[in-house]
Design an enzyme around this catalytic site. Structure first.
Site, short mmCIF file in Angstrom:
data_model
loop_
_atom_site.label_atom_id
_atom_site.label_comp_id
_atom_site.label_asym_id
_atom_site.label_seq_id
_atom_site.Cartn_x
_atom_site.Cartn_y
_atom_site.Cartn_z
N GLU A 22 0.91 -0.91 0.09
CA GLU A 22 0.13 0.37 0.21
C GLU A 22 0.87 0.80 0.12
O GLU A 22 1.71 1.44 1.07
CB GLU A 22 -1.00 0.38 0.67
CG GLU A 22 -2.05 0.97 1.06
CD GLU A 22 -2.19 2.60 1.47
OE1 GLU A 22 -1.14 2.70 1.15
OE2 GLU A 22 -2.21 1.95 2.75
N CYS A 66 -1.73 9.04 3.57
CA CYS A 66 -2.08 7.86 1.96
C CYS A 66 -3.31 9.23 0.98
O CYS A 66 -3.37 8.62 0.14
CB CYS A 66 -1.71 7.22 2.15
SG CYS A 66 0.20 6.73 2.38
#
Length: 453
Positions: free
Chosen positions: A227, A261
């Protein structure tokens, strides 16, 4: 390894780094623990992850203050992070049996054919500082409950959080070696990945870090889940509820100091509502309280490190030099600590850092587009593909737009978030694989076919 309070610049504590002999001992312990842990009844593993959730709740203020001290997260947001970790523990305590249930197939008379889900072994987790508890517990809750054992390489600026998480599992009753925090420098990660006892790896972090781990693991044919970064679009269409979109958009960009993020980063706004929405969003940004992260009223604390603030400011200044317009904010605050104000940039030129790079801090870029098709094109005009948010009063229209955006998850009339009930992950430069939910739990298991004649 030094932990430094980013709100004051003062050293909190110093920790001894692990070396190769420490790594060897940890992997020996982990591999030995796996031989028993893999055979523990799933019901017992569910009870233990439930106990971990209880430990988290009982001590949530202590853990929250540790996060706030090490990386500057406002303490109210840190408390919410601990509570979210406990929620993930609850989720897998309640659902692991259903997620890992044997799957049966049609077979000839007198035979039984099924898929069973078995753990792989030691899984290495390389985790970042921005959500120092949540990132780790969204690894622990599914993967350890599935029967794997874990070794954590946490970010070097949150060593206290790394050690606290290991202590939480110990207090919850987990056997020694099932989960260990290793305070190793980044240059030892390849050695850990290459070890035969390590069967898989997962990383949340930067693109270069993800490539390094994926390359090392791929060389040994080991499974990885990555990720990575994001430059998430926040699309505001002409029929959006502008008040809700501005209020949520400001929070989606600025929570955790903008260091996420999946934060809203590129605000892509229909020309019919661009001026009004910009005014509303700027008002929301300017209404946020910046201050001491231990103050309950603080919305935005410091950036996690001074060098991170410097990098963010360099990106903003280069973008301004290229022609971007600063509507609010735009430079470090004149105060002690690594403080950068909520910032809005408009007229962002193509190719400047604010247009092409991930801004990992409280800086929003605004783009005006003429219609929904142009909004989709702009949303997809990035190397990243983690999350997105679409705002419209027409739910069907929202779903149609959501399906056209290249991202691992798209939320309509909601900010992008991770939730233990649904899969989470990205595409393109944002990584691959999925965390959470049933799909995430099955990333690090052997899907074994068993045929019984």
């Amino acid at each position: 390894m030094e932990a430094v309070n980013p709100a004051t610049g003062e050293r909190i504590d110093t920790y001894e780094e692990a070396d190769l002999p420490d790594v060897e001992r940890a992997l020996d312990d982990g591999w030995g623990a796996f031989q028993d842990w893999r055979d523990r009844p799933l019901a017992e593993r569910e009870e233990l992850i439930e106990s971990a959730g209880e430990v988290l709740r009982e001590n949530k203020r202590e853990y929250a203050e540790l996060m706030t001290e090490e990386m500057g997260k406002p303490v109210t947001q840190a408390v919410a992070e601990v509570e979210k970790c406990a929620w993930a523990c609850d989720h897998y305590a309640q659902n692991a049996h259903a997620y890992l249930e044997d799957e049966h197939y049609p077979s000839p008379a007198g035979t039984e054919v099924k898929t069973v889900y078995e753990p792989l072994g030691i899984v290495l987790a390389v985790m970042p500082w921005n959500f120092p508890f949540w990132q780790v517990f969204r690894f622990i809750a599914p993967y350890i409950t599935a029967g794997n054992v874990g070794v954590l390489k946490h970010a070097s600026n949150v060593p206290g959080c790394a050690e606290a998480i290991e202590e939480i599992l110990r207090d919850a009753g987990y056997p020694e070696g099932v989960f260990q925090s290793l305070l190793v420098p980044s240059d030892l990660v390849d050695d850990v990945v290459a070890d035969d006892r390590v069967r898989a790896a997962t990383l949340t972090g930067s693109g270069p870090a993800g490539r390094a781990v994926a390359s090392a693991a791929g060389d040994k044919l080991k499974k990885t889940v990555l990720e990575l970064g994001g430059s998430d679009p926040f699309v505001v269409l002409d029929d959006a509820d502008l008040e809700a979109a501005a209020e949520t958009g400001a929070w989606a960009r600025n929570q955790n100091g903008g260091q996420s993020c999946i934060a809203a980063k590129r605000f892509i706004v229909h020309s019919d509502v661009y001026d009004e929405y910009t005014d509303r969003l700027v008002d929301e940004f300017e209404s946020l309280t910046i201050g001491d992260p231990f103050d309950e009223d603080t919305d935005v604390g410091p950036q996690a490190r001074q060098d991170l603030l410097d990098d963010l400011d360099d990106q903003v200044q280069a973008s301004v030099d290229a022609g971007a317009n600063v509507v609010t904010g735009g430079e470090p605050m004149d105060r002690d600590g690594a403080y950068y104000p909520p910032t809005v940039l408009t007229d962002v030129p193509a190719g400047c850092p604010a247009d092409t790079e991930e801004l990992f801090g409280p800086v929003a870029t605004l783009y005006e587009v003429e219609d929904a098709d142009a909004a989709v094109r702009k949303a997809n005009e990035t190397e990243f593909g983690l999350g997105a948010s679409v705002w419209t009063e027409d739910r069907d229209r929202g779903e149609r737009i959501a399906r056209r955006i290249d991202a691992g998850c798209v939320y309509v009339n909601q900010l992008t978030k991770s939730d233990p009930r649904v899969p989470f992950g990205g595409v393109k430069e944002s990584g691959y694989g999925r965390e959470l939910s049933e799909i995430g739990m099955k990333e690090f298991v052997n899907r074994k076919t068993v045929w019984i004649e």
